[in-house]
Structures are given as structure tokens and as C-alpha cells.
Enzyme design. Structure first.
Site, PDB file in Angstrom:
ATOM      1  N   PHE A 132       0.845  -1.183   0.000  1.00  0.00           N
ATOM      2  CA  PHE A 132       0.000   0.000   0.000  1.00  0.00           C
ATOM      3  C   PHE A 132       0.890   1.246   0.000  1.00  0.00           C
ATOM      4  CE2 PHE A 132      -1.953  -3.523   2.236  1.00  0.00           C
ATOM      5  CZ  PHE A 132      -3.170  -3.654   1.592  1.00  0.00           C
ATOM      6  N   ALA A 143      -6.978 -13.302  11.801  1.00  0.00           N
ATOM      7  CA  ALA A 143      -6.445 -14.411  12.589  1.00  0.00           C
ATOM      8  C   ALA A 143      -6.015 -13.937  13.973  1.00  0.00           C
ATOM      9  CB  ALA A 143      -5.267 -15.055  11.858  1.00  0.00           C
ATOM     10  N   HIS A 167       1.513  -4.929   7.488  1.00  0.00           N
ATOM     11  CA  HIS A 167       1.872  -5.873   8.551  1.00  0.00           C
ATOM     12  C   HIS A 167       2.233  -5.065   9.796  1.00  0.00           C
ATOM     13  CE1 HIS A 167       3.236  -8.548   4.966  1.00  0.00           C
ATOM     14  NE2 HIS A 167       1.916  -8.530   5.108  1.00  0.00           N
TER      15      HIS A 167
END
Length: 221
Positions: free
Chosen positions: A2, A67, A107
């Protein structure tokens, strides 16, 4: 990947958590419109800086799975992230995209909380303290940082605390417009700093290994 240039503010309309401890996970649904254009199931969208994969779509938004690692490391696992919360959205960049911010992986390294905000004209100086001070070594003055997915420039840093200046346009088009003291945000440090650290560590290991080999050779003579 991004750019950290936010395209739209969406709304978290559903956050369903399941499992416990390290097995925890969540399904999220984001109400939005702009980022749905040219998006399909399997694409990546940055949600407050978190790279999530689109698992379902409607005319009003998209669903994604988070997750346990994501819940533990980001604000998605915090109690303050509830139905109705506004989130920053950005579609993954393409080769035709202008790189107006910096390379953002989506991340998250850690979170930080807002210590203070000071208004100067129409801009604001925001000061944050990192939850995990280990990542402060990747933050440098005048370097890039992503806060809730927003590409910003670090203006000052001291130990585990750093500052950024946010211009009026960014305030008006991101969730930083209504951020309050004590609020948590997602932090992604500049990926270049981490690669540089890894490269230097490899060079040092090679150098030390060569010294050891030469020492062993002299011992054999």
C-alpha cells in the site's frame, strides 16, 4: 503493498470474535463504497493499516477474516474497536498507482497510544508512545511511519515516544480527525529500516565467521 494514502473512511459494522487465547479469530464486515470499485474476492484492503483479504462482498461493503496474530498485535483485538468505529481504508497499489506516501506492507509491528495533541494553526502535532519499545529503533526523525495505515513523517522521537504533524487534509479525510488522548493506533515502521538491520547483521556474521576461520587456520600452522 500500500502507499499509506487513505482512500476512504469506512465503518466497522460487525466484528464477530471466536475461539480463545492463541486460537482466537474474528470475522469483520466493513461498510464502505469507494474501495469496492474494481475490488474482487481475494483482493487485499488495508483496514487501519492492517492488510486483510476480502472474503465476501455486497453492494455496501466487504467481509474479511482476522487471525489470532492480527487480534493480538493490532487494535482489532482492543475493546475500543466496536461496531460503528470508523476505519481508514486503502486498496492495494498497482503499477499505475502514484506512490504519494511510502511503501506500506500492511503488517502491523505494534500499537501506540496518543499522549497529547497540540493544535498549531489548522494542523495538529500528535505525540504517541509505543506499546513495545523494541520497535523504536526503526523510527527516525524525518523518516516515514504508518499510523492506522496513514503515511506520515516523524518530526521528533525520544526513547519510546515520537511525534508527527498532521495537515488539515489528512485530518479531514482520516480517523485522526477525532482521535482522543489515550486512544490506541496501529503502527507499522518503515520496512526499509528492517531490511537494513537484517543486511547489517548478515554482514557482521560473515565478518565474524571469516575472522574465526582465519584464527583456526593459524592454529593449524
Amino acid at each position: 503493498m500500500f502507499t499509506g494514502i487513505i482512500e476512504e473512511r469506512g465503518t466497522l459494522s460487525r466484528l464477530s470474535k471466536g475461539g480463545q487465547g492463541n486460537n482466537g479469530n474474528a470475522e469483520v464486515f466493513i461498510n464502505c463504497s469507494m474501495v469496492l470499485d474494481d475490488t474482487k474476492i481475494g483482493d487485499s484492503i488495508s483496514v487501519n493499516g492492517i492488510c486483510l483479504t476480502v472474503t465476501n462482498m455486497t453492494q455496501h461493503g466487504f467481509a474479511a477474516h482476522a487471525a489470532h496474530e492480527t487480534l493480538q498485535r493490532t487494535t482489532l483485538g482492543n475493546k475500543e474497536m466496536q461496531t460503528g468505529s470508523k476505519v481508514n481504508l486503502e486498496r492495494a497499489l498497482t503499477l499505475q498507482t502514484r506512490l504519494g506516501g511510502h511503501l506500506v506492507a500492511g503488517h502491523i509491528d505494534t500499537t501506540a497510544h496518543l499522549v497529547s495533541k497540540v493544535t498549531a494553526g489548522e494542523s495538529q502535532t500528535l505525540r504517541f508512545t509505543l506499546r513495545n519499545g523494541e520497535f523504536s529503533k526503526y523510527i527516525v526523525e524525518k523518516g516515514s511511519i504508518a499510523i492506522d495505515g496513514i503515511s506520515l513523517t516523524v518530526t521528533a522521537i525520544s526513547l519510546n515516544t515520537f511525534e508527527v504533524v498532521v495537515i488539515p487534509h489528512t485530518l479531514a479525510n482520516t480517523t485522526l480527525e477525532n482521535i482522543s488522548t489515550g486512544q490506541n493506533v496501529n503502527i507499522e515502521t518503515d520496512i526499509i529500516a528492517r531490511y537494513a538491520e537484517k543486511h547489517m547483521a548478515t554482514l557482521m556474521d560473515t565478518k565474524n565467521s571469516n575472522k574465526q576461520n582465519i584464527s583456526e587456520l593459524f592454529n593449524l600452522l
